[in-house]
Design an enzyme around this catalytic site. Structure first.
Site, short mmCIF file in Angstrom:
data_model
loop_
_atom_site.label_atom_id
_atom_site.label_comp_id
_atom_site.label_asym_id
_atom_site.label_seq_id
_atom_site.Cartn_x
_atom_site.Cartn_y
_atom_site.Cartn_z
N LEU A 48 0.83 -1.19 -0.32
CA LEU A 48 0.06 -0.14 0.13
C LEU A 48 0.74 1.40 0.02
O LEU A 48 0.21 2.53 -0.32
CB LEU A 48 -0.83 0.18 1.03
CG LEU A 48 -2.08 -1.09 0.94
CD1 LEU A 48 -3.04 -0.77 2.21
CD2 LEU A 48 -2.88 -0.92 -0.25
N ASP A 86 -0.16 -9.57 -4.38
CA ASP A 86 1.27 -9.05 -4.44
C ASP A 86 0.94 -7.51 -5.24
O ASP A 86 1.78 -7.22 -5.88
CB ASP A 86 2.24 -9.63 -5.27
CG ASP A 86 3.78 -9.39 -4.99
OD1 ASP A 86 3.67 -8.28 -4.26
OD2 ASP A 86 4.55 -9.66 -5.54
#
Ligand code: DOR
Ligand code: ZN
Ligand code: ZN
Ligand code: ZN
Length: 392
Positions: A21, A265
């Site tokens: 993130l 991922d």
């Protein structure tokens, strides 16, 4: 708000054990807010945010901050993954216990993108994690084995002259860590399994009763190294896209349960990090908003998985691996639940610029894919519906 799920498939909310993130440190490429929106639109009710932020998530102060920030955004539960080692440098264990005991209740530790190379450190991490009841997620690659490797991977990459990233770099760590987990008694989770050899090692280790689990990404199931012929850096990822025979083995392993679950991922990168020469570009691809459709294309379309199986690999198994308390248990009528509604008959064309992520590095741009997330429900509240997020 109510959802009309008529004709759709009702699934438990998806759980992604592997999301990047970028907050703190690279908010120009993704934030907890933009990544949460992408997750909700992709059908996710929980994501595990990797530790390779800047600063690295190696203290309870930072992992608790990430958890609280995710709760404030309110679109998806953002579970921080703690770093195994201080600063990802691989020389000193981080305070796993402090992170596990914090508000975030960190359940998984990883040095993704910089695996724990030192075998003694990995053994100690497994022993520490065993006592805490948490697991170590291993980005399985031994970089010292890339020295002198002639191919990024496979004959296509060799012909194209791309730098090395051989399958031995992955498989040697999978084998090593399976054996370390056996003797340390800890649990190891293999991130983004990418080779047929890794599948055979997992099969062997599970047959021995070793506490090992594994994930596979949508892109490693669908895409092979023929994509590299364009030299387009959107196809650069770690581990690299491998050969078609690897994709076939990975799909079979996921259907069979040798690979436990799907993880994205999701790895946002800025345009300038992806538009340069292949060798200089950053590795990684977006994944949250396309995962369900890529699984439908690779696994459901040919009958390798039915929708019951999709619930298993995208929600129940990942939830069980990290021990999410509320996921995968029977829900009483009227009880708030985490749900995803999918239209199995829809098709849509991916438009990289229209994704909720702050970055656009998807290899699926312009592809027409089957099945679409219609709505996502987090503890009884609609977080995404018909392609729009619903902020609290
Ligand atoms: O492709 C990748 N990108 N693989 C990783 O392991 C790390 C990730 C990232 O952080 O960009
Ligand atoms: Zn490494
Ligand atoms: Zn990784
Ligand atoms: Zn990663």
């Amino acid at each position: 708000e109510t959802v009309d799920g008529g004709g759709g498939v009702l699934l438990p909310g998806f759980v992604d054990l592997h999301t990047h993130l970028r907050e703190p440190g690279r908010e120009d490429t993704e934030t907890i807010e933009t990544g949460s929106a992408a997750a909700a639109l992709g059908g996710y009710t929980a994501v595990f945010a990797m530790a390779n932020t800047d600063p690295v998530a190696d203290t309870a102060v930072l992992t608790d901050h990430v958890w609280r920030r995710g709760q404030a955004v309110g679109l998806v539960d953002v579970h921080p993954v703690g770093a195994v080692t201080v600063g990802l440098q691989g020389t000193q264990l981080a305070e796993l216990g402090a992170m596990a005991d914090g508000d975030a209740h960190v359940k998984m530790f990883s040095d993704d993108g910089k695996c724990v190379h030192d075998p003694l450190l990995m053994r100690r991490a497994l022993e520490y994690a065993r006592g805490l009841g948490v697991l170590i997620a291993q980005h399985a690659e031994e970089p010292r084995l890339t020295v002198g490797a002639i191919a990024h991977e496979g004959p296509n990459a060799a012909r194209l002259g791309l730098a090395g990233w051989p399958r031995s770099a992955e498989e040697s760590i999978v084998a090593r860590d399976a054996i370390l987990a056996r003797d340390a008694g800890g649990r190891v989770h293999i991130c983004h399994a990418s080779t047929a050899g890794t599948v055979e090692l997992l099969r062997w280790a599970k047959a021995q009763g070793i506490a090992i689990t594994a994930e596979v990404t949508p892109h490693h199931l669908l895409l092979d190294d023929s994509r590299l012929a364009t030299y387009d850096a959107v196809n650069k990822v770690n581990p690299p896209l491998r050969e078609d025979s690897d994709c076939v083995a990975l799909r079979a392993a996921l259907a069979e349960g040798v690979i436990d679950c799907v993880a994205t991922d999701h790895a946002p990168h800025a345009e300038q990090e992806k538009c340069c020469e292949f060798a200089a570009a950053r590795p990684g691809m977006l994944g949250l908003q396309t995962a369900l459709s890529v699984i439908a294309a690779t696994m459901v379309a040919d009958g390798a998985l039915d929708w019951r199986g999709v619930a298993r690999v995208m929600s129940e198994r990942p939830a069980a691996i990290v021990g999410l308390p509320d996921q995968g248990r029977p829900i009483a009528v009227g009880e708030p639940a985490n749900l995803t509604v999918v239209d199995p008959d829809a098709t849509w064309t991916v438009d990289a610029s229209a994704l909720a992520s702050r970055s656009a590095n998807t290899p699926f741009d312009s592809m027409t894919l089957p099945a679409r997330v219609v709505a996502t429900v987090l503890r009884g509240r609609v977080t995404a519906i018909d392609g729009e997020v619903r902020a609290r």
